[in-house]
Scaffold this active site. Structure first.
Site, PDB file in Angstrom:
ATOM      1  N   SER A   1       0.723 -16.949   8.716  1.00 46.24           N
ATOM      2  CA  SER A   1       1.909 -16.661   7.909  1.00 46.24           C
ATOM      3  C   SER A   1       1.469 -16.318   6.482  1.00 46.24           C
ATOM      4  O   SER A   1       0.667 -15.413   6.277  1.00 46.24           O
ATOM      5  CB  SER A   1       2.870 -17.852   7.945  1.00 46.24           C
ATOM      6  OG  SER A   1       4.108 -17.518   7.373  1.00 46.24           O
TER       7      SER A   1
ATOM      8  N   ASP B   1       9.372  -5.853  32.095  1.00 48.48           N
ATOM      9  CA  ASP B   1       8.415  -6.827  32.616  1.00 48.48           C
ATOM     10  C   ASP B   1       7.435  -6.215  33.609  1.00 48.48           C
ATOM     11  O   ASP B   1       6.250  -6.543  33.622  1.00 48.48           O
ATOM     12  CB  ASP B   1       9.179  -7.993  33.268  1.00 48.48           C
ATOM     13  CG  ASP B   1       8.298  -9.199  33.531  1.00 48.48           C
ATOM     14  OD1 ASP B   1       7.087  -9.121  33.288  1.00 48.48           O
ATOM     15  OD2 ASP B   1       8.826 -10.229  33.982  1.00 48.48           O
TER      16      ASP B   1
ATOM     17  N   ASP C   1       3.582  -3.783  33.223  1.00 52.77           N
ATOM     18  CA  ASP C   1       2.162  -4.158  33.252  1.00 52.77           C
ATOM     19  C   ASP C   1       1.674  -4.440  34.664  1.00 52.77           C
ATOM     20  O   ASP C   1       0.552  -4.910  34.860  1.00 52.77           O
ATOM     21  CB  ASP C   1       1.912  -5.373  32.351  1.00 52.77           C
ATOM     22  CG  ASP C   1       2.812  -6.554  32.691  1.00 52.77           C
ATOM     23  OD1 ASP C   1       3.152  -6.726  33.871  1.00 52.77           O
ATOM     24  OD2 ASP C   1       3.178  -7.313  31.775  1.00 52.77           O
TER      25      ASP C   1
ATOM     26  N   ASP D   1       7.538 -12.231  16.678  1.00 50.71           N
ATOM     27  CA  ASP D   1       7.592 -12.934  15.392  1.00 50.71           C
ATOM     28  C   ASP D   1       8.901 -12.565  14.682  1.00 50.71           C
ATOM     29  O   ASP D   1       9.175 -11.381  14.470  1.00 50.71           O
ATOM     30  CB  ASP D   1       6.393 -12.528  14.538  1.00 50.71           C
ATOM     31  CG  ASP D   1       6.241 -13.354  13.273  1.00 50.71           C
ATOM     32  OD1 ASP D   1       7.260 -13.758  12.685  1.00 50.71           O
ATOM     33  OD2 ASP D   1       5.098 -13.602  12.864  1.00 50.71           O
TER      34      ASP D   1
ATOM     35  N   HIS E   1       6.748 -16.980  15.594  1.00 52.69           N
ATOM     36  CA  HIS E   1       5.988 -17.044  14.348  1.00 52.69           C
ATOM     37  C   HIS E   1       4.910 -18.130  14.417  1.00 52.69           C
ATOM     38  O   HIS E   1       5.216 -19.324  14.377  1.00 52.69           O
ATOM     39  CB  HIS E   1       6.922 -17.306  13.169  1.00 52.69           C
ATOM     40  CG  HIS E   1       6.256 -17.205  11.839  1.00 52.69           C
ATOM     41  ND1 HIS E   1       5.567 -16.089  11.439  1.00 52.69           N
ATOM     42  CD2 HIS E   1       6.151 -18.091  10.807  1.00 52.69           C
ATOM     43  CE1 HIS E   1       5.085 -16.277  10.230  1.00 52.69           C
ATOM     44  NE2 HIS E   1       5.412 -17.482   9.826  1.00 52.69           N
TER      45      HIS E   1
END
Length: 547
Positions: free
Chosen positions: A188, A259, A262, A436, A473
């Site tokens: 952060s 989803d 991948d 985040d 975060h």
């Protein structure tokens, strides 16, 4: 008997030999001046420390500020008895203002064993101000240091410039040996400290571990105002703009679209770039007559505004856009942007309290005196005219000769090369949660792309970037958010082994984790690679490959 004596001799040889005695240690004994020791203690292993250490608590750079308040750079230095010869500078987060225990542990990226437990000497500081020095200002008190320009400078870059050589000198004097390698780590605002150090102090660190970096912090603070302005009108109360079910529905919609991109549906959207074109939030908007299992028009509009990022009067981007990611349902995301569980804050989110106080008092010129009550702080953000007032983050005055952006942001952040850092042989690893809620992973991704371009496509020789799908975060979110990037950084610095895929684990205590990911591991891939399923045990990182 001979065997016992031999064993005892080996133990004695292996025991650490300290050059100086911790008890009664003084600044004079370490050959330093301008430092006041407030506590020196030999700490045994236990709750206070993972290892036996000499702990020094001290302060330096004492002064009286322009606001009449007393200031100092307070710090804690942990000197382990069994020192490995290296040093870690722990950069702390938020508004700083508090000396966190000097262990080097991060919520994001240092694994299960802290640097202190590994034998590193570690320093931690409050970045030059006491966050509890202004209790009369209520919840705005932690950012009140922003009325003093030098305190802003200390918070922005000077604290590290002062403390790094000082702490290193203390370490070397205590052990009577030079430091082998110096590392800096932080998440952060701590990640911002690290990135600033890479630009301003390119020879000070051999390796930097940077997590969720707020390197454009004043610009990101404009996003706080946008968030509050976009969400509050939905119900008239920011805290009820989106229920947990609403954000869960949004996350489900993102997974339904992304989803499988991948190669495996597991609750994680690994291919972030492809998802941005595959997902359309308007598909979740209620149709005529529908009042459940959908989002209102006002909610969809607010989400679009938030993800687009703040704009200036000319329509130009003031901060960054944001990636759609299923981690938006994470508790950490909600606590930052919508609703906290903190009663004294009247359950207002972090952006509405700390974020508001910081924008008002630290990240604008001139600073604005704000009332330290939760609703008053939120009202400041509601009334902040983003297009008209955005210039205040770049403004200067006689009292503030450097703008908030100049104080807080690494020089050259918009066009990074890190030539001096690179040429010194240093290495940097950056990691960032894709979901985040505070600092956009897109901003970090653009920074890394520019760094790579400015290094002829060879930034990977000294810098790596690891996005973490689903993570909020620094930690949390529906993600495999337990991983160790510090060990690969050390291997890179000390042995020349460049990091590749790193295994990330699902935490048992992560309340945001989908059942499908319980006990799972996934590879974290250095950008721009994406983890794709190859077949085999879907719970194992070995079944995925970075491509």
């Amino acid at each position: 008997m001979k065997s016992l004596l031999a064993s005892t001799a080996l133990v004695c040889l292996a025991a650490p030999t300290l050059a100086l005695d911790c008890e009664g240690l003084t600044p004079e004994a370490l050959g330093i001046t301008g430092v006041t020791f407030t506590e020196v203690a030999a700490v045994a292993p236990g709750e206070e420390s993972p290892v036996a250490q000499c702990r020094i608590r001290a302060r330096t750079a004492e002064r009286t500020g322009s606001d009449g308040k007393d200031y100092a750079l307070s710090f804690e230095l942990a000197l382990p008895d069994d020192w490995n010869g290296d040093f870690v500078h722990q950069f702390n987060g938020g508004n700083d203002g508090e000396v966190k225990p000097a262990t080097g542990a991060l919520q994001s990226g240092t694994g299960d064993t802290s640097p202190l437990a590994r034998g590193y000497a570690v320093v931690s500081s409050d970045a030059g101000h006491d966050g509890k020095a202004n209790p009369d200002k209520g919840l705005a008190g932690g950012a009140a240091f922003g009325f003093d320009f030098e305190a802003r400078q200390m918070y922005g870059y000077k604290a590290v410039e002062i403390l790094q050589p000082l702490a290193r000198q203390m370490v070397e004097a205590y052990y009577e040996k030079p430091v082998g390698h110096a590392y800096g780590i932080g998440c952060s605002n701590g990640g911002r400290h690290a990135m600033v150090a890479a630009e301003r102090m390119p020879g000070a660190f051999d390796g930097l571990l940077v997590a969720a970096p707020g390197f454009n912090l004043p610009r990101a603070a404009l996003q706080h105002a946008l968030d509050v302005q976009a969400m509050t009108p939905i119900t008239g109360d920011l805290r009820t703009a989106f229920s947990k079910d609403d954000l869960g529905l949004l996350a489900q919609g993102i997974r339904a679209s992304c989803d499988a991109l991948d190669g495996f549906e597991d609750g994680l959207v690994m291919d972030t770039a492809a998802c941005q074109s595959a997902f359309d939030v308007t598909a979740l908007q209620c149709t005529e007559g529908q009042n459940s299992g959908c989002l209102s028009e006002a909610q969809v509009s607010a989400l679009q505004r938030i993800h687009a990022g703040p704009r200036g009067a000319d329509g130009g981007q003031l901060y960054s856009d944001w990636s759609w990611d299923a981690g938006i349902e994470g508790g950490n995301w909600r606590t930052w942007k919508v609703e906290s569980s903190i009663p004294p804050w009247e359950k207002m989110p972090i952006i509405g309290v700390m974020g508001a106080a910081s924008l008002a008092q630290v990240f604008t010129v001139p600073p604005t005196e704000v009332e330290g009550a939760p609703m008053a702080l939120s009202e400041f953000l509601l009334q902040f005219d983003i297009p008209a007032q955005a210039a205040e983050i770049d403004a200067t005055s006689d009292a503030f000769p450097e703008s908030p952006m100049q104080v807080m942001t690494p020089p050259g952040a918009d066009d990074p090369e890190l030539a001096a850092f690179r040429d010194a042989g240093a290495k940097i690893i950056v990691t960032h949660g894709v979901a985040d809620p505070v600092f956009s992973v897109n901003d970090t991704a653009r920074w890394y792309a520019a760094l790579d371009a400015n290094n002829g496509g060879k930034a990977g020789e000294f810098a790596r970037f690891y996005p973490v799908p689903g993570m909020n975060h620094c930690h949390g979110g529906p993600a495999t958010d337990a991983y160790d990037l510090f060990t690969p950084l050390v291997d890179w610095v000390e042995h020349g082994t460049a990091p590749e895929a790193v295994t990330a684990m699902a935490r048992d205590d992560n309340a945001d984790l989908p059942q499908a990911l319980a006990g799972a591991s996934r590879p974290l891939c250095p950008a721009p690679q994406v983890a794709r399923y190859q077949g085999g045990d879907p719970k194992s990182a070995d079944s995925f490959r970075c491509e």
